[in-house]
Design a protein around this motif. Structure first.
Motif, PDB file in Angstrom:
ATOM      1  N   SER A   7      47.497  89.733 110.061  1.00 37.24           N
ATOM      2  CA  SER A   7      48.961  89.768 110.101  1.00 37.24           C
ATOM      3  C   SER A   7      49.474  91.198 110.023  1.00 37.24           C
ATOM      4  O   SER A   7      50.494  91.530 110.638  1.00 37.24           O
ATOM      5  CB  SER A   7      49.546  88.929 108.966  1.00 37.24           C
ATOM      6  OG  SER A   7      49.193  89.470 107.708  1.00 37.24           O
ATOM      7  N   GLN A   8      48.767  92.043 109.287  1.00 41.41           N
ATOM      8  CA  GLN A   8      49.172  93.451 109.207  1.00 41.41           C
ATOM      9  C   GLN A   8      48.979  94.141 110.559  1.00 41.41           C
ATOM     10  O   GLN A   8      49.853  94.883 111.017  1.00 41.41           O
ATOM     11  CB  GLN A   8      48.362  94.160 108.131  1.00 41.41           C
ATOM     12  CG  GLN A   8      48.840  95.562 107.833  1.00 41.41           C
ATOM     13  CD  GLN A   8      48.060  96.193 106.697  1.00 41.41           C
ATOM     14  OE1 GLN A   8      46.941  95.765 106.389  1.00 41.41           O
ATOM     15  NE2 GLN A   8      48.631  97.203 106.085  1.00 41.41           N
ATOM     16  N   ARG A   9      47.878  93.869 111.205  1.00 37.51           N
ATOM     17  CA  ARG A   9      47.635  94.460 112.523  1.00 37.51           C
ATOM     18  C   ARG A   9      48.634  93.954 113.552  1.00 37.51           C
ATOM     19  O   ARG A   9      49.099  94.712 114.403  1.00 37.51           O
ATOM     20  CB  ARG A   9      46.209  94.153 112.984  1.00 37.51           C
ATOM     21  CG  ARG A   9      45.172  94.944 112.212  1.00 37.51           C
ATOM     22  CD  ARG A   9      43.797  94.637 112.699  1.00 37.51           C
ATOM     23  NE  ARG A   9      43.701  94.976 114.120  1.00 37.51           N
ATOM     24  CZ  ARG A   9      42.577  95.239 114.737  1.00 37.51           C
ATOM     25  NH1 ARG A   9      41.449  95.196 114.075  1.00 37.51           N
ATOM     26  NH2 ARG A   9      42.575  95.538 116.019  1.00 37.51           N
ATOM     27  N   LEU A  10      49.003  92.679 113.463  1.00 40.37           N
ATOM     28  CA  LEU A  10      50.004  92.130 114.374  1.00 40.37           C
ATOM     29  C   LEU A  10      51.356  92.790 114.131  1.00 40.37           C
ATOM     30  O   LEU A  10      52.068  93.136 115.080  1.00 40.37           O
ATOM     31  CB  LEU A  10      50.103  90.616 114.189  1.00 40.37           C
ATOM     32  CG  LEU A  10      51.115  89.892 115.078  1.00 40.37           C
ATOM     33  CD1 LEU A  10      50.722  90.035 116.541  1.00 40.37           C
ATOM     34  CD2 LEU A  10      51.214  88.438 114.680  1.00 40.37           C
ATOM     35  N   GLY A  11      51.712  93.006 112.875  1.00 37.17           N
ATOM     36  CA  GLY A  11      52.970  93.670 112.554  1.00 37.17           C
ATOM     37  C   GLY A  11      53.023  95.085 113.082  1.00 37.17           C
ATOM     38  O   GLY A  11      54.038  95.526 113.635  1.00 37.17           O
ATOM     39  N   PHE A  12      51.928  95.825 112.912  1.00 41.26           N
ATOM     40  CA  PHE A  12      51.878  97.192 113.440  1.00 41.26           C
ATOM     41  C   PHE A  12      51.924  97.205 114.968  1.00 41.26           C
ATOM     42  O   PHE A  12      52.515  98.087 115.583  1.00 41.26           O
ATOM     43  CB  PHE A  12      50.624  97.926 112.956  1.00 41.26           C
ATOM     44  CG  PHE A  12      50.726  98.400 111.539  1.00 41.26           C
ATOM     45  CD1 PHE A  12      51.864  99.033 111.072  1.00 41.26           C
ATOM     46  CD2 PHE A  12      49.665  98.218 110.665  1.00 41.26           C
ATOM     47  CE1 PHE A  12      51.952  99.479 109.773  1.00 41.26           C
ATOM     48  CE2 PHE A  12      49.748  98.664 109.363  1.00 41.26           C
ATOM     49  CZ  PHE A  12      50.892  99.296 108.907  1.00 41.26           C
ATOM     50  N   GLY A  13      51.314  96.206 115.590  1.00 41.08           N
ATOM     51  CA  GLY A  13      51.355  96.119 117.045  1.00 41.08           C
ATOM     52  C   GLY A  13      52.764  95.856 117.549  1.00 41.08           C
ATOM     53  O   GLY A  13      53.207  96.459 118.531  1.00 41.08           O
ATOM     54  N   ILE A  14      53.478  94.963 116.882  1.00 40.93           N
ATOM     55  CA  ILE A  14      54.860  94.679 117.275  1.00 40.93           C
ATOM     56  C   ILE A  14      55.731  95.899 117.049  1.00 40.93           C
ATOM     57  O   ILE A  14      56.569  96.247 117.897  1.00 40.93           O
ATOM     58  CB  ILE A  14      55.386  93.451 116.511  1.00 40.93           C
ATOM     59  CG1 ILE A  14      54.662  92.195 116.989  1.00 40.93           C
ATOM     60  CG2 ILE A  14      56.888  93.299 116.677  1.00 40.93           C
ATOM     61  CD1 ILE A  14      54.962  90.965 116.168  1.00 40.93           C
ATOM     62  N   LEU A  15      55.551  96.581 115.922  1.00 39.61           N
ATOM     63  CA  LEU A  15      56.320  97.783 115.646  1.00 39.61           C
ATOM     64  C   LEU A  15      56.039  98.870 116.686  1.00 39.61           C
ATOM     65  O   LEU A  15      56.960  99.525 117.184  1.00 39.61           O
ATOM     66  CB  LEU A  15      55.982  98.311 114.251  1.00 39.61           C
ATOM     67  CG  LEU A  15      56.706  99.568 113.800  1.00 39.61           C
ATOM     68  CD1 LEU A  15      58.195  99.318 113.691  1.00 39.61           C
ATOM     69  CD2 LEU A  15      56.148 100.047 112.478  1.00 39.61           C
ATOM     70  N   GLY A  16      54.804  99.050 117.064  1.00 35.38           N
ATOM     71  CA  GLY A  16      54.455 100.023 118.092  1.00 35.38           C
ATOM     72  C   GLY A  16      55.061  99.677 119.446  1.00 35.38           C
ATOM     73  O   GLY A  16      55.534 100.553 120.167  1.00 35.38           O
TER      74      GLY A  16
END
Length: 68
Positions: A7-16
């Motif tokens: 979920s953290q990686r998905l959040g960073f991907g969306i933010l990027g």
């Protein structure tokens, strides 16, 4: 891979992706080239596009009014 990490990686991907989209939008919205010439063929001065530099501005009056 744990669920927290995913979920953290998905959040960073969306933010990027949002940041990249904003940069792309800003690059596409920027005007191209110099300002168009006026009727006499002169290009407008650079200072005509915005406010004066901060060093040339007059300071605001005091809050309690002018002192005589």
């Amino acid at each position: 891979m744990s669920a927290t990490n995913a979920s953290q990686r998905l959040g960073f991907g969306i933010l990027g992706a949002l940041l990249a989209g904003g940069l792309l939008l800003a690059a596409c919205a920027a005007p191209d080239g110099p300002a168009p010439a006026d009727e006499e063929g002169r290009t407008p001065a650079k200072t005509a596009r915005g406010p004066a530099a901060a060093s040339r501005r007059t300071p605001p009056p005091p809050r309690d009014g002018p002192r005589d």
